[in-house]
Design a protein around this motif. Structure first.
Motif, PDB file in Angstrom:
ATOM      1  N   ARG A  73       2.768  -1.958  -0.044  1.00 29.14           N
ATOM      2  CA  ARG A  73       3.298  -0.636  -0.308  1.00 29.14           C
ATOM      3  C   ARG A  73       4.733  -0.515   0.158  1.00 29.14           C
ATOM      4  NH1 ARG A  73       4.607   2.125   4.335  1.00 29.14           N
ATOM      5  NH2 ARG A  73       3.792   4.105   3.698  1.00 29.14           N
ATOM      6  N   THR A  74       5.425   0.404  -0.498  1.00 30.39           N
ATOM      7  CA  THR A  74       6.766   0.776  -0.090  1.00 30.39           C
ATOM      8  C   THR A  74       6.793   2.283   0.075  1.00 30.39           C
ATOM      9  OG1 THR A  74       7.826  -1.070  -1.253  1.00 30.39           O
ATOM     10  CG2 THR A  74       9.206   0.849  -0.765  1.00 30.39           C
ATOM     11  N   GLN A  75       7.329   2.722   1.182  1.00 26.87           N
ATOM     12  CA  GLN A  75       7.543   4.149   1.439  1.00 26.87           C
ATOM     13  C   GLN A  75       9.035   4.405   1.292  1.00 26.87           C
ATOM     14  OE1 GLN A  75       5.285   6.793   2.916  1.00 26.87           O
ATOM     15  NE2 GLN A  75       7.014   8.000   2.190  1.00 26.87           N
ATOM     16  N   LEU A  76       9.407   5.166   0.277  1.00 32.82           N
ATOM     17  CA  LEU A  76      10.809   5.511   0.110  1.00 32.82           C
ATOM     18  C   LEU A  76      11.209   6.481   1.217  1.00 32.82           C
ATOM     19  CD1 LEU A  76      10.785   5.905  -3.782  1.00 32.82           C
ATOM     20  CD2 LEU A  76      11.434   3.903  -2.432  1.00 32.82           C
ATOM     21  N   LYS A  77      12.485   6.477   1.587  1.00 31.71           N
ATOM     22  CA  LYS A  77      12.908   7.241   2.766  1.00 31.71           C
ATOM     23  C   LYS A  77      13.599   8.557   2.450  1.00 31.71           C
ATOM     24  CE  LYS A  77      13.320   3.141   5.571  1.00 31.71           C
ATOM     25  NZ  LYS A  77      14.214   2.196   6.214  1.00 31.71           N
ATOM     26  N   TYR A  78      14.233   8.640   1.299  1.00 31.88           N
ATOM     27  CA  TYR A  78      15.061   9.802   0.990  1.00 31.88           C
ATOM     28  C   TYR A  78      14.747  10.331  -0.402  1.00 31.88           C
ATOM     29  CZ  TYR A  78      17.600   7.577   4.783  1.00 31.88           C
ATOM     30  OH  TYR A  78      17.912   6.979   5.974  1.00 31.88           O
ATOM     31  N   LYS A  79      14.945  11.613  -0.616  1.00 29.41           N
ATOM     32  CA  LYS A  79      14.733  12.241  -1.918  1.00 29.41           C
ATOM     33  C   LYS A  79      15.551  11.536  -3.004  1.00 29.41           C
ATOM     34  CE  LYS A  79      13.699  16.136  -4.410  1.00 29.41           C
ATOM     35  NZ  LYS A  79      12.563  15.870  -5.235  1.00 29.41           N
ATOM     36  N   HIS A 121       1.284  -3.335  -5.871  1.00 24.83           N
ATOM     37  CA  HIS A 121       2.404  -2.719  -5.163  1.00 24.83           C
ATOM     38  C   HIS A 121       2.364  -1.223  -5.434  1.00 24.83           C
ATOM     39  CE1 HIS A 121       6.896  -1.919  -4.519  1.00 24.83           C
ATOM     40  NE2 HIS A 121       6.348  -2.120  -3.337  1.00 24.83           N
ATOM     41  N   SER A 122       2.177  -0.442  -4.382  1.00 26.13           N
ATOM     42  CA  SER A 122       2.186   1.017  -4.477  1.00 26.13           C
ATOM     43  C   SER A 122       3.493   1.533  -3.905  1.00 26.13           C
ATOM     44  CB  SER A 122       1.020   1.614  -3.683  1.00 26.13           C
ATOM     45  OG  SER A 122      -0.208   1.142  -4.172  1.00 26.13           O
ATOM     46  N   VAL A 123       4.039   2.542  -4.555  1.00 26.74           N
ATOM     47  CA  VAL A 123       5.289   3.144  -4.097  1.00 26.74           C
ATOM     48  C   VAL A 123       5.028   4.611  -3.799  1.00 26.74           C
ATOM     49  CG1 VAL A 123       7.700   3.623  -4.657  1.00 26.74           C
ATOM     50  CG2 VAL A 123       6.624   1.511  -5.483  1.00 26.74           C
ATOM     51  N   PHE A 124       5.384   5.005  -2.563  1.00 26.24           N
ATOM     52  CA  PHE A 124       5.184   6.374  -2.097  1.00 26.24           C
ATOM     53  C   PHE A 124       6.541   7.059  -1.939  1.00 26.24           C
ATOM     54  CE2 PHE A 124       1.335   4.221  -1.046  1.00 26.24           C
ATOM     55  CZ  PHE A 124       0.340   5.179  -1.179  1.00 26.24           C
ATOM     56  N   SER A 125       6.565   8.340  -2.257  1.00 26.91           N
ATOM     57  CA  SER A 125       7.804   9.108  -2.159  1.00 26.91           C
ATOM     58  C   SER A 125       8.183   9.335  -0.702  1.00 26.91           C
ATOM     59  CB  SER A 125       7.638  10.470  -2.848  1.00 26.91           C
ATOM     60  OG  SER A 125       6.868  11.345  -2.037  1.00 26.91           O
ATOM     61  N   SER A 126       9.356   9.896  -0.513  1.00 22.93           N
ATOM     62  CA  SER A 126       9.852  10.188   0.831  1.00 22.93           C
ATOM     63  C   SER A 126       8.994  11.209   1.563  1.00 22.93           C
ATOM     64  CB  SER A 126      11.302  10.671   0.756  1.00 22.93           C
ATOM     65  OG  SER A 126      11.382  11.832  -0.048  1.00 22.93           O
ATOM     66  N   VAL A 127       8.175  11.951   0.836  1.00 26.64           N
ATOM     67  CA  VAL A 127       7.268  12.911   1.472  1.00 26.64           C
ATOM     68  C   VAL A 127       5.807  12.465   1.375  1.00 26.64           C
ATOM     69  CG1 VAL A 127       8.817  14.881   1.251  1.00 26.64           C
ATOM     70  CG2 VAL A 127       7.174  14.387  -0.583  1.00 26.64           C
ATOM     71  N   GLY A 128       5.588  11.204   1.006  1.00 23.21           N
ATOM     72  CA  GLY A 128       4.254  10.624   1.043  1.00 23.21           C
ATOM     73  C   GLY A 128       3.428  10.711  -0.213  1.00 23.21           C
ATOM     74  N   GLU A 129       3.997  11.181  -1.316  1.00 21.55           N
ATOM     75  CA  GLU A 129       3.246  11.242  -2.566  1.00 21.55           C
ATOM     76  C   GLU A 129       3.197   9.866  -3.222  1.00 21.55           C
ATOM     77  OE1 GLU A 129       4.189  15.429  -4.593  1.00 21.55           O
ATOM     78  OE2 GLU A 129       5.986  14.305  -4.022  1.00 21.55           O
ATOM     79  N   LEU A 130       2.052   9.514  -3.756  1.00 22.67           N
ATOM     80  CA  LEU A 130       1.924   8.259  -4.488  1.00 22.67           C
ATOM     81  C   LEU A 130       2.648   8.406  -5.823  1.00 22.67           C
ATOM     82  CD1 LEU A 130       0.784   5.412  -4.822  1.00 22.67           C
ATOM     83  CD2 LEU A 130      -1.378   6.445  -5.552  1.00 22.67           C
ATOM     84  N   LEU A 131       3.713   7.635  -6.016  1.00 27.68           N
ATOM     85  CA  LEU A 131       4.513   7.711  -7.235  1.00 27.68           C
ATOM     86  C   LEU A 131       4.066   6.715  -8.294  1.00 27.68           C
ATOM     87  CD1 LEU A 131       8.135   8.060  -5.797  1.00 27.68           C
ATOM     88  CD2 LEU A 131       6.616   9.877  -6.640  1.00 27.68           C
ATOM     89  N   ALA A 132       3.720   5.498  -7.869  1.00 21.89           N
ATOM     90  CA  ALA A 132       3.406   4.467  -8.858  1.00 21.89           C
ATOM     91  C   ALA A 132       2.562   3.364  -8.234  1.00 21.89           C
ATOM     92  CB  ALA A 132       4.687   3.858  -9.422  1.00 21.89           C
ATOM     93  N   ILE A 133       1.776   2.740  -9.093  1.00 21.84           N
ATOM     94  CA  ILE A 133       1.025   1.541  -8.733  1.00 21.84           C
ATOM     95  C   ILE A 133       1.330   0.495  -9.794  1.00 21.84           C
ATOM     96  CG2 ILE A 133      -1.245   0.506  -8.359  1.00 21.84           C
ATOM     97  CD1 ILE A 133      -2.295   3.357  -7.719  1.00 21.84           C
ATOM     98  N   VAL A 134       1.677  -0.691  -9.322  1.00 23.30           N
ATOM     99  CA  VAL A 134       1.974  -1.809 -10.217  1.00 23.30           C
ATOM    100  C   VAL A 134       1.050  -2.967  -9.861  1.00 23.30           C
ATOM    101  CG1 VAL A 134       3.707  -3.560 -10.782  1.00 23.30           C
ATOM    102  CG2 VAL A 134       4.358  -1.154 -10.604  1.00 23.30           C
TER     103      VAL A 134
END
Length: 190
Positions: A73-79, A121-134
């Motif tokens: 997983r990746t947690q993005l840090k900023y909007k 690979h899951s990508v989470f937004s800067s506020v923790g929302e699941l944005l995508a799964i690859v």
């Protein structure tokens, strides 16, 4: 709310989250990104192993057919990163390279074992929302990790075992050709 009041509230929420996790058999949902695994597994229809180290070595979940999955997983840090990621994976107007780290990916026998599992690979937004799964292509994972191993076997020295990451390139409204396929997307833009 003051800083101390916020910390007190976080402590209450932490206890509540751990208790909720325990009610479904997960000892600590806050340990080693277990909550993110549960969210990913729910979207994928997988059974996520409840222990942080998994019931099978190097595997986080399985599907109804017994196929094994390793979640990264990746947690993005900023909007701004959220917006750039969504522009890359949905609109194709930006590009963004993220990576998946394999802590045991510096040994040939470990990397070879990755050939027999699926990689997410899951990508989470800067506020923790699941944005995508690859679902990342297994050959891409193994080939990426083997590059460093082969250089080491040919005499190149590294001062650390870091460098065991697999790039995932988000571009052109998806994932770079040969790296995987998007299986879930959540466009959180207003």
């Amino acid at each position: 709310m003051t800083h101390n009041e916020t910390v007190d509230r976080l402590a209450v929420l932490r206890k509540e989250m751990i208790g909720l996790g325990q009610s479904i058999g997960v000892p600590n949902v806050l340990e080693k990104c277990k909550l993110d695994e549960l969210l990913t597994g729910q979207k994928m229809g997988h059974r996520v192993y409840t222990e942080s180290t998994g019931e099978k070595k190097g595997v986080d979940a399985e599907d109804d057919f017994g196929n094994d999955y390793e979640y990264k997983r990746t947690q993005l840090k900023y909007k701004e990163e959220d917006e750039r990621f969504l522009a890359a994976i949905i609109d194709g107007t930006k590009t963004m390279a993220l990576s998946m780290t394999y802590n045991n990916g510096s040994k040939r026998e470990n990397v070879e074992s990755y050939r027999y599992i699926n990689h997410i690979h899951s990508v989470f937004s800067s506020v923790g929302e699941l944005l995508a799964i690859v679902q990342v292509d297994t050959d891409h994972v193994v080939d990426s990790l083997m590059k460093r191993i082969m250089r080491e076997e040919n005499g190149q020295k590294y001062s650390s075992t870091n460098g065991n990451s697999v790039p995932v390139h988000y571009e052109n409204g998806g994932v770079r050709n040969g790296e995987g396929k998007v299986v879930y997307i959540n466009d959180t833009r207003e």
